[in-house]
Design a protein around this motif. Structure first.
Motif, short mmCIF file in Angstrom:
data_model
loop_
_atom_site.label_atom_id
_atom_site.label_comp_id
_atom_site.label_asym_id
_atom_site.label_seq_id
_atom_site.Cartn_x
_atom_site.Cartn_y
_atom_site.Cartn_z
N PRO A 108 28.62 13.49 -79.83
CA PRO A 108 29.08 13.20 -78.46
C PRO A 108 28.74 11.81 -77.95
N ASP A 109 27.81 11.10 -78.61
CA ASP A 109 27.44 9.76 -78.14
C ASP A 109 28.28 8.66 -78.81
N ALA A 110 29.23 9.02 -79.66
CA ALA A 110 30.04 8.01 -80.34
C ALA A 110 30.98 7.32 -79.36
N ASP A 111 31.37 6.09 -79.69
CA ASP A 111 32.32 5.32 -78.88
C ASP A 111 33.71 5.50 -79.50
N PRO A 112 34.59 6.26 -78.87
CA PRO A 112 35.90 6.55 -79.49
C PRO A 112 36.70 5.32 -79.86
N LYS A 113 36.72 4.33 -79.01
CA LYS A 113 37.51 3.13 -79.30
C LYS A 113 36.91 2.35 -80.47
N ALA A 114 35.57 2.28 -80.52
CA ALA A 114 34.91 1.50 -81.57
C ALA A 114 35.10 2.11 -82.95
N ILE A 115 35.20 3.44 -83.03
CA ILE A 115 35.27 4.09 -84.35
C ILE A 115 36.69 4.40 -84.79
N ALA A 116 37.67 4.23 -83.91
CA ALA A 116 39.02 4.70 -84.22
C ALA A 116 39.61 4.06 -85.48
N GLY A 117 39.43 2.75 -85.64
CA GLY A 117 39.98 2.08 -86.82
C GLY A 117 39.37 2.57 -88.11
N ASP A 118 38.04 2.74 -88.13
CA ASP A 118 37.38 3.23 -89.34
C ASP A 118 37.70 4.70 -89.60
N LEU A 119 37.85 5.48 -88.53
CA LEU A 119 38.30 6.86 -88.72
C LEU A 119 39.67 6.90 -89.39
N PHE A 120 40.56 6.03 -88.93
CA PHE A 120 41.91 6.02 -89.50
C PHE A 120 41.86 5.74 -90.99
N TRP A 121 41.20 4.66 -91.39
CA TRP A 121 41.20 4.31 -92.81
C TRP A 121 40.38 5.29 -93.64
N GLY A 122 39.38 5.92 -93.03
CA GLY A 122 38.66 6.96 -93.75
C GLY A 122 39.57 8.12 -94.14
N ALA A 123 40.55 8.40 -93.27
CA ALA A 123 41.46 9.51 -93.53
C ALA A 123 42.72 9.10 -94.27
N PHE A 124 43.23 7.91 -93.98
CA PHE A 124 44.58 7.56 -94.44
C PHE A 124 44.63 6.48 -95.50
N ILE A 125 43.49 6.08 -96.07
CA ILE A 125 43.53 5.16 -97.19
C ILE A 125 44.39 5.76 -98.31
N ASN A 126 45.23 4.93 -98.92
CA ASN A 126 46.15 5.41 -99.96
C ASN A 126 47.04 6.53 -99.44
#
Length: 470
Positions: free
Chosen positions: A255-273
């Motif tokens: 719950p303490d995560a910053d949604p905007k700050a992590i969104a890009g890394d979340l995307f590539w963590g899921a959608f690489i390749n």
């Protein structure tokens, strides 16, 4: 340097009746004709490998490492043409963490493997007993690879096996044989004849590899079901195994995560390749307090990522590699839609579009037992599941038989590490997902396989331990 045309020509065979047409999954256009090898071709490759291996082993680590460095130079010389062939056959774009990235990783892993020290270990030296642990070559290693990262994973198998003094017989996926054949051809510019061979056969060739008495180890990356079959077939020869099997990686956003700050890394963590990665983020658990914000920020990032034909320099996402995988993703997303889950983005492929393109898809408000969550989708569709307590999120993350990777996302790394320690996975990343390093051991737990790759531990897994006592 080999040109694209030369690499493609060298990856085909003119033998009538023993070829298979490989099509570009983005366009449906023909890429080339792949050879179809049989068990008799495997036998010849194993015989050649067995003959070449002793002299290679006798060279020692320093000379073998020097050869790997020369092989890395050869990959660099042909890098662009290898990347273009990979893009056409596998479908992944040239840019982003895709085809050029993969070929670069081949060179990088060869160099890292050559540079990794492995010295004899003194385990006891007390004045009475002197015991040293050494690692000797296994002999011939069989490497069976997948279609999602065909070149890079082949190198993950080939490089440490060669470094440790083994010969290697590679069986590439039937979906992506041309890429691996071309890579092996480039590597063989700097390797002794017969030491490294690719055999492009079907299941009967894989089964023979797993049971072959002259093959001392199998390295396999692929499905859990095939991994289990290899275990059974290899039992009679007590073959050593490294199995990197299917994953259904969970990510937990605290719950303490910053949604905007992590969104890009979340995307590539899921959608690489385009999501076709064993250790990609495949189910995302987000705390109620920031659930909507994470959904909003992740959707905003995903909507900007261009998908299309890989040779178009603008694209960073490509098609699914084959129709079977496309159908799996379509089925799982439909199961989510039928359940009433909220589709934030995507979910509706264009019916008349050429190629196996499935749009980038984000699904919210989905039950944890929905098939899109419980089964590995291996494609561009991410379910986002709410949770209320960390205990609940950890229990859900650990609730499946898979245990390859996982991640924890938080503004407090110390707290994230505490949660990470409770997750049943071979690797848990903090504020990222899926990154690998040639010196950091990698492997799965539970039904995601066993054995470690990379670094010193990876080298040890390609050797036979021997204690010299006295």
């Amino acid at each position: 340097m080999e040109t694209y045309d030369a690499l493609l020509l060298a990856s085909t065979t003119p033998e009538p009746g023993r070829t298979r047409t490989i099509l570009d999954p983005a366009t449906g256009e023909e890429v080339g004709e792949a050879p179809v090898h049989g068990v008799e071709d495997l036998e010849r490759a194993v015989e050649a490998a067995t003959a070449a291996q002793p002299a290679w082993a006798a060279l020692g680590h320093e000379a073998r490492s020097a050869a790997l460095l020369r092989a890395a130079d050869a990959v660099d010389r042909s890098a662009e043409d290898l990347a273009r062939l990979l893009s056409r056959e596998q479908g992944k774009p040239l840019n982003g963490p895709n085809a050029r990235f993969e070929v670069g990783a081949c060179s990088g892993w060869l160099r890292a493997t050559a540079a990794t020290p492995l010295e004899p270990e003194t385990v006891v030296d007390d004045g009475q007993t002197h015991a040293e642990l050494h690692y000797r070559p296994i002999g011939v290693v069989g490497a069976i690879g997948p279609w999602n990262w065909p070149m890079m994973i082949a190198i993950w198998q080939i490089a440490p096996a060669l470094r440790m003094g083994n010969a290697v017989v590679v069986k590439p996926s039937e979906h992506t044989p041309l890429s691996v054949l071309a890579l092996v051809r480039v590597l063989n510019q700097e390797l002794p004849e017969g030491l490294l061979t690719a055999v492009c056969g079907g299941p009967e060739v894989g089964a023979r590899m797993a049971g072959h008495p002259a093959i001392g180890k199998i390295m396999f990356t692929g499905s859990t079901a095939t991994g289990k079959a290899i275990m059974k077939t290899s039992a009679d020869t007590v073959k050593r195994l490294t199995l990197e099997l299917g994953g259904n990686d969970a990510g937990i956003v605290l719950p303490d995560a910053d949604p905007k700050a992590i969104a890009g890394d979340l995307f590539w963590g899921a959608f690489i390749n385009t999501g076709q990665t064993c250790a990609a983020l495949k189910r995302l658990y987000v705390h109620d307090d920031i659930y909507e914000a994470v959904c909003e920020e992740l959707t905003a990032v995903a909507a900007t990522m261009p998908m299309g034909v890989g040779l178009d320099e603008a694209n960073v996402l490509g098609p699914l590699q084959n129709k079977q995988q496309f159908d799996i993703v379509a089925r799982l997303v439909q199961s989510a839609k039928d359940s009433g889950a909220r589709v934030l983005l995507g979910g509706n492929p264009e019916p008349d579009q050429p190629g196996y393109f499935y749009p980038t898809t984000l699904v919210a408000d989905i039950d944890n037992d929905n098939p899109l969550v419980a089964e590995e989708q291996f494609g561009p569709a991410l379910p986002i599941i709410r949770y209320s307590t960390v205990d609940e999120a950890v229990a859900k993350a650990n609730g499946l038989d898979a245990g390859l990777g996982a991640s924890v996302w938080s503004s407090n790394p110390a707290e994230a590490r505490k949660v990470a320690a409770r997750i049943q996975a071979g690797t848990v990343w903090i504020n990222s997902h899926g990154g690998v390093h040639p010196m950091v051991p990698f492997g799965g737990v539970k039904q995601s396989g066993y054995g470690l790759e990379f670094g010193v531990e990876g080298l040890k897994s390609l050797g036979v331990p021997q204690v010299i006592n006295g």
